[in-house]
Design a protein around this motif. Structure first.
Motif, short mmCIF file in Angstrom:
data_model
loop_
_atom_site.label_atom_id
_atom_site.label_comp_id
_atom_site.label_asym_id
_atom_site.label_seq_id
_atom_site.Cartn_x
_atom_site.Cartn_y
_atom_site.Cartn_z
N THR A 5 31.73 -142.03 -19.79
CA THR A 5 31.41 -142.46 -21.16
C THR A 5 32.08 -143.80 -21.45
O THR A 5 31.49 -144.72 -22.00
N ALA A 27 33.31 -136.94 -17.17
CA ALA A 27 32.50 -137.22 -18.36
C ALA A 27 33.15 -138.28 -19.24
O ALA A 27 32.49 -139.19 -19.74
N VAL A 42 31.79 -131.69 -21.94
CA VAL A 42 30.92 -131.40 -20.80
C VAL A 42 29.62 -130.77 -21.29
O VAL A 42 29.63 -129.88 -22.14
N PHE A 84 23.18 -138.83 -21.37
CA PHE A 84 24.09 -138.78 -22.51
C PHE A 84 23.33 -138.20 -23.70
O PHE A 84 22.21 -138.65 -24.00
N VAL A 138 26.22 -135.15 -20.57
CA VAL A 138 27.48 -135.38 -21.28
C VAL A 138 27.19 -135.37 -22.77
O VAL A 138 26.26 -136.03 -23.23
N VAL A 141 33.89 -136.40 -26.78
CA VAL A 141 33.19 -136.18 -25.52
C VAL A 141 33.43 -134.77 -24.99
O VAL A 141 34.57 -134.28 -25.00
#
Length: 252
Positions: free
Chosen positions: A220, A216, A207, A120, A147, A205
DNA sequence: GCGACAG
DNA sequence: ATCTTGTCGC
Protein backbone atom coordinates in the motif's frame (compact mmCIF):
# COMPACT_ATOMS: atom_id res chain seq x y z
CA UNK A 1 -44.44 -8.55 -2.81
CA UNK A 2 -43.18 -9.56 0.61
CA UNK A 3 -39.53 -9.88 1.43
CA UNK A 4 -37.58 -11.15 4.39
CA UNK A 5 -37.53 -8.81 7.38
CA UNK A 6 -34.23 -6.99 7.59
CA UNK A 7 -33.17 -8.75 10.79
CA UNK A 8 -33.68 -12.12 9.08
CA UNK A 9 -31.64 -10.92 6.11
CA UNK A 10 -28.86 -9.83 8.43
CA UNK A 11 -28.82 -13.23 10.14
CA UNK A 12 -28.40 -14.89 6.77
CA UNK A 13 -25.62 -12.50 5.85
CA UNK A 14 -23.80 -13.09 9.13
CA UNK A 15 -24.04 -16.80 8.50
CA UNK A 16 -22.64 -16.40 4.99
CA UNK A 17 -19.76 -14.31 6.30
CA UNK A 18 -18.89 -16.94 8.89
CA UNK A 19 -18.98 -19.57 6.17
CA UNK A 20 -16.86 -17.77 3.55
CA UNK A 21 -14.45 -16.62 6.24
CA UNK A 22 -13.06 -20.16 6.44
CA UNK A 23 -11.55 -19.68 2.97
CA UNK A 24 -9.51 -16.56 3.73
CA UNK A 25 -5.75 -16.99 3.39
CA UNK A 26 -3.95 -14.53 5.63
CA UNK A 27 -0.50 -15.14 4.19
CA UNK A 28 1.59 -14.47 1.08
CA UNK A 29 0.74 -16.95 -1.65
CA UNK A 30 2.58 -15.29 -4.56
CA UNK A 31 6.28 -15.19 -5.44
CA UNK A 32 6.36 -11.43 -5.93
CA UNK A 33 5.04 -10.85 -2.43
CA UNK A 34 8.27 -12.22 -0.98
CA UNK A 35 10.63 -10.89 -3.63
CA UNK A 36 12.79 -7.85 -3.01
CA UNK A 37 11.13 -4.75 -4.49
CA UNK A 38 8.08 -6.88 -5.31
CA UNK A 39 9.98 -8.18 -8.34
CA UNK A 40 7.51 -9.94 -10.64
CA UNK A 41 4.63 -7.63 -9.77
CA UNK A 42 3.44 -5.89 -12.93
CA UNK A 43 -0.26 -5.10 -12.51
CA UNK A 44 -2.18 -3.71 -9.53
CA UNK A 45 -5.94 -3.22 -9.54
CA UNK A 46 -8.34 -0.89 -7.79
CA UNK A 47 -12.13 -0.97 -7.46
CA UNK A 48 -14.72 1.56 -6.35
CA UNK A 49 -18.36 2.61 -6.65
CA UNK A 50 -19.53 6.22 -7.02
CA UNK A 51 -23.06 7.54 -6.60
CA UNK A 52 -25.19 10.36 -7.89
CA UNK A 53 -26.21 12.86 -5.22
CA UNK A 54 -29.83 12.00 -4.56
CA UNK A 55 -29.72 8.39 -5.75
CA UNK A 56 -28.41 5.51 -3.64
CA UNK A 57 -29.56 2.85 -6.11
CA UNK A 58 -27.81 3.77 -9.34
CA UNK A 59 -24.02 3.79 -9.19
CA UNK A 60 -20.95 3.62 -11.38
CA UNK A 61 -18.83 0.54 -10.75
CA UNK A 62 -15.18 1.05 -11.63
CA UNK A 63 -12.18 -1.22 -12.12
CA UNK A 64 -8.75 0.15 -12.91
CA UNK A 65 -5.51 -1.70 -13.57
CA UNK A 66 -2.19 0.11 -13.19
CA UNK A 67 1.35 -0.90 -14.09
CA UNK A 68 3.79 -1.54 -11.27
CA UNK A 69 6.00 0.16 -10.28
CA UNK A 70 5.19 2.98 -12.74
CA UNK A 71 1.56 3.23 -11.57
CA UNK A 72 0.30 4.19 -15.03
CA UNK A 73 -3.26 3.30 -16.00
CA UNK A 74 -3.40 0.27 -18.33
CA UNK A 75 -7.14 -0.37 -18.16
CA UNK A 76 -10.24 1.40 -16.90
CA UNK A 77 -13.80 0.12 -16.98
CA UNK A 78 -16.89 2.10 -15.97
CA UNK A 79 -20.31 0.48 -15.78
CA UNK A 80 -23.61 1.79 -14.47
CA UNK A 81 -25.18 -0.67 -12.05
CA UNK A 82 -28.32 -0.91 -9.94
CA UNK A 83 -27.82 -1.76 -6.29
CA UNK A 84 -30.27 -4.13 -4.67
CA UNK A 85 -29.35 -3.82 -1.00
CA UNK A 86 -28.97 -0.84 1.34
CA UNK A 87 -25.71 0.18 2.96
CA UNK A 88 -25.43 -1.37 6.40
CA UNK A 89 -22.14 -1.04 8.29
CA UNK A 90 -20.61 -4.51 8.47
CA UNK A 91 -22.38 -5.73 5.33
CA UNK A 92 -20.91 -3.52 2.63
CA UNK A 93 -19.86 -6.55 0.60
CA UNK A 94 -23.43 -7.64 -0.06
CA UNK A 95 -24.06 -4.28 -1.69
CA UNK A 96 -20.88 -3.95 -3.74
CA UNK A 97 -19.28 -7.34 -4.40
CA UNK A 98 -21.66 -8.55 -7.16
CA UNK A 99 -20.81 -5.53 -9.33
CA UNK A 100 -17.09 -5.69 -8.66
CA UNK A 101 -17.06 -9.36 -9.63
CA UNK A 102 -18.90 -8.46 -12.84
CA UNK A 103 -16.19 -5.94 -13.67
CA UNK A 104 -13.50 -8.58 -13.13
CA UNK A 105 -15.41 -10.96 -15.42
CA UNK A 106 -15.55 -8.32 -18.17
CA UNK A 107 -11.80 -7.89 -17.87
CA UNK A 108 -11.28 -11.65 -18.04
CA UNK A 109 -13.41 -11.74 -21.19
CA UNK A 110 -11.97 -8.67 -22.96
CA UNK A 111 -8.36 -8.34 -21.78
CA UNK A 112 -7.35 -11.40 -19.76
CA UNK A 113 -3.67 -10.48 -20.03
CA UNK A 114 -4.41 -7.39 -17.93
CA UNK A 115 -5.87 -9.26 -14.96
CA UNK A 116 -4.37 -7.61 -11.85
CA UNK A 117 -2.11 -9.64 -9.55
CA UNK A 118 -3.55 -7.88 -6.50
CA UNK A 119 -6.62 -5.70 -6.00
CA UNK A 120 -6.93 -2.72 -3.67
CA UNK A 121 -10.42 -2.42 -2.23
CA UNK A 122 -12.08 0.71 -0.86
CA UNK A 123 -13.01 -0.63 2.59
CA UNK A 124 -11.84 -3.10 5.22
CA UNK A 125 -10.65 -6.68 5.06
CA UNK A 126 -10.08 -8.53 8.33
CA UNK A 127 -10.53 -5.28 10.23
CA UNK A 128 -14.24 -5.91 10.58
CA UNK A 129 -16.82 -6.85 13.23
CA UNK A 130 -16.67 -10.51 12.21
CA UNK A 131 -13.23 -10.33 10.58
CA UNK A 132 -14.68 -10.61 7.08
CA UNK A 133 -15.02 -7.23 5.38
CA UNK A 134 -15.44 -6.32 1.72
CA UNK A 135 -11.80 -6.98 0.79
CA UNK A 136 -12.02 -10.53 2.18
CA UNK A 137 -15.36 -11.14 0.53
CA UNK A 138 -14.20 -10.01 -2.91
CA UNK A 139 -10.86 -11.77 -2.51
CA UNK A 140 -12.41 -15.13 -1.70
CA UNK A 141 -15.08 -14.97 -4.43
CA UNK A 142 -12.60 -13.77 -7.08
CA UNK A 143 -9.76 -15.90 -5.72
CA UNK A 144 -7.38 -12.96 -6.05
CA UNK A 145 -4.97 -11.36 -3.57
CA UNK A 146 -6.81 -8.38 -2.07
CA UNK A 147 -5.91 -5.53 0.28
CA UNK A 148 -8.48 -3.52 2.22
CA UNK A 149 -7.84 0.22 2.57
CA UNK A 150 -10.38 2.26 4.55
CA UNK A 151 -10.29 6.04 4.75
CA UNK A 152 -12.23 6.13 8.01
CA UNK A 153 -11.97 4.10 11.19
CA UNK A 154 -14.62 1.47 11.68
CA UNK A 155 -15.22 0.95 15.41
CA UNK A 156 -14.29 -2.69 15.71
CA UNK A 157 -13.73 -5.01 18.66
CA UNK A 158 -12.66 -2.27 21.06
CA UNK A 159 -10.72 -0.20 18.53
CA UNK A 160 -12.27 3.27 18.63
CA UNK A 161 -11.38 6.84 17.73
CA UNK A 162 -10.38 7.63 21.30
CA UNK A 163 -7.86 10.09 22.64
CA UNK A 164 -5.39 7.24 22.71
CA UNK A 165 -6.04 6.56 19.04
CA UNK A 166 -5.59 10.22 18.13
CA UNK A 167 -2.41 10.21 20.17
CA UNK A 168 -1.09 7.24 18.22
CA UNK A 169 -1.92 9.02 14.96
CA UNK A 170 0.22 11.94 16.06
CA UNK A 171 3.20 9.61 16.37
CA UNK A 172 3.10 8.84 12.64
CA UNK A 173 5.80 11.16 11.38
CA UNK A 174 6.57 10.12 7.81
CA UNK A 175 5.26 8.04 4.92
CA UNK A 176 5.38 4.36 5.80
CA UNK A 177 4.95 4.83 9.56
CA UNK A 178 2.32 2.59 11.15
CA UNK A 179 0.75 1.41 14.36
CA UNK A 180 -1.27 -1.78 14.88
CA UNK A 181 -5.05 -1.99 15.23
CA UNK A 182 -5.34 -4.48 18.04
CA UNK A 183 -8.67 -6.09 18.95
CA UNK A 184 -9.71 -6.62 22.56
CA UNK A 185 -8.61 -10.24 22.11
CA UNK A 186 -5.07 -9.06 21.42
CA UNK A 187 -5.19 -10.00 17.76
CA UNK A 188 -3.80 -7.45 15.30
CA UNK A 189 -6.56 -6.94 12.72
CA UNK A 190 -4.87 -4.27 10.64
CA UNK A 191 -2.58 -1.26 10.70
CA UNK A 192 -3.01 2.49 10.53
CA UNK A 193 -0.61 3.76 7.85
CA UNK A 194 0.65 7.22 7.09
CA UNK A 195 0.60 6.76 3.33
CA UNK A 196 2.26 10.01 2.29
CA UNK A 197 4.48 12.61 3.89
CA UNK A 198 1.86 15.29 3.27
CA UNK A 199 -1.17 13.61 4.84
CA UNK A 200 -1.69 13.64 8.58
CA UNK A 201 -4.76 11.42 8.46
CA UNK A 202 -3.81 7.75 8.11
CA UNK A 203 -5.50 5.04 6.06
CA UNK A 204 -6.48 1.76 7.66
CA UNK A 205 -4.95 -1.26 5.95
CA UNK A 206 -6.02 -4.86 6.50
CA UNK A 207 -5.64 -8.23 4.82
CA UNK A 208 -8.29 -9.15 2.29
CA UNK A 209 -7.08 -12.47 0.92
CA UNK A 210 -3.86 -14.24 -0.11
CA UNK A 211 -1.50 -11.66 1.41
CA UNK A 212 0.13 -11.08 4.80
CA UNK A 213 -0.52 -7.91 6.78
CA UNK A 214 3.12 -6.86 6.55
CA UNK A 215 3.15 -7.26 2.78
CA UNK A 216 -0.22 -5.52 2.45
CA UNK A 217 1.08 -2.50 4.34
CA UNK A 218 4.37 -2.29 2.43
CA UNK A 219 2.55 -2.67 -0.89
CA UNK A 220 0.00 0.00 0.00
CA UNK A 221 2.84 2.32 0.87
CA UNK A 222 4.61 1.50 -2.41
CA UNK A 223 1.45 2.29 -4.41
CA UNK A 224 0.68 5.60 -2.69
CA UNK A 225 1.64 8.92 -4.29
CA UNK A 226 -1.03 10.70 -2.27
CA UNK A 227 -3.08 9.62 0.74
CA UNK A 228 -5.22 7.07 -1.12
CA UNK A 229 -3.28 4.35 -2.98
CA UNK A 230 -3.18 5.11 -6.71
CA UNK A 231 -5.30 2.17 -7.98
CA UNK A 232 -8.22 3.16 -5.73
CA UNK A 233 -7.68 6.86 -6.33
CA UNK A 234 -7.83 6.35 -10.10
CA UNK A 235 -10.95 4.19 -9.77
CA UNK A 236 -12.59 6.87 -7.63
CA UNK A 237 -11.66 9.73 -9.96
CA UNK A 238 -12.73 7.90 -13.10
CA UNK A 239 -16.07 6.71 -11.76
CA UNK A 240 -16.91 10.26 -10.67
CA UNK A 241 -15.82 11.57 -14.05
CA UNK A 242 -18.14 9.06 -15.71
CA UNK A 243 -21.09 10.29 -13.63
CA UNK A 244 -20.26 13.93 -14.37
CA UNK A 245 -20.37 13.37 -18.13
CA UNK A 246 -23.29 10.95 -18.29
CA UNK A 247 -25.45 12.42 -15.51
CA UNK A 248 -24.65 16.16 -15.44
CA UNK A 249 -26.20 17.74 -12.34
CA UNK A 250 -29.14 20.03 -13.03
CA UNK A 251 -28.62 23.68 -12.15
CA UNK A 252 -31.43 25.98 -11.00
C1' DG B 1 -31.64 3.47 26.53
C1' DC B 2 -28.22 6.16 23.61
C1' DG B 3 -24.75 6.58 20.42
C1' DA B 4 -21.30 4.69 17.15
C1' DC B 5 -21.24 2.87 12.48
C1' DA B 6 -16.16 0.92 6.01
C1' DG B 7 -18.99 2.93 1.52
C1' DA C 1 -21.41 7.64 -0.64
C1' DT C 2 -22.91 12.93 -1.43
C1' DC C 3 -23.80 18.19 -0.37
C1' DT C 4 -19.20 22.15 -2.61
C1' DT C 5 -15.31 27.06 -4.45
C1' DG C 6 -12.31 29.28 -2.93
C1' DT C 7 -8.78 29.69 0.00
C1' DC C 8 -5.04 29.38 3.50
C1' DG C 9 -0.48 27.33 3.98
C1' DC C 10 3.90 24.93 2.69
Amino acid sequence: MSVLPQDELIKMWESEQENLKQQVLERDTEEWQRASGFKGLQRVGGVDLSFIKGDDVKACAQLTVLSYPQLEVLYADSQMVTLSTPYIAGFLAFRETPHLLEALRRLERDKPSLMPQVVFVDGNGLFHYREFGLACHLGVLADLPCVGVAKNLLHVQGVVRSGEHLSQISTLQKAGDTFPLTAASGRVLGKALRSSDKSTKPVYVSVGHRISLDTAVRLTSACSRYRVPEPIRQADMRSREYLRTHFPSQGT
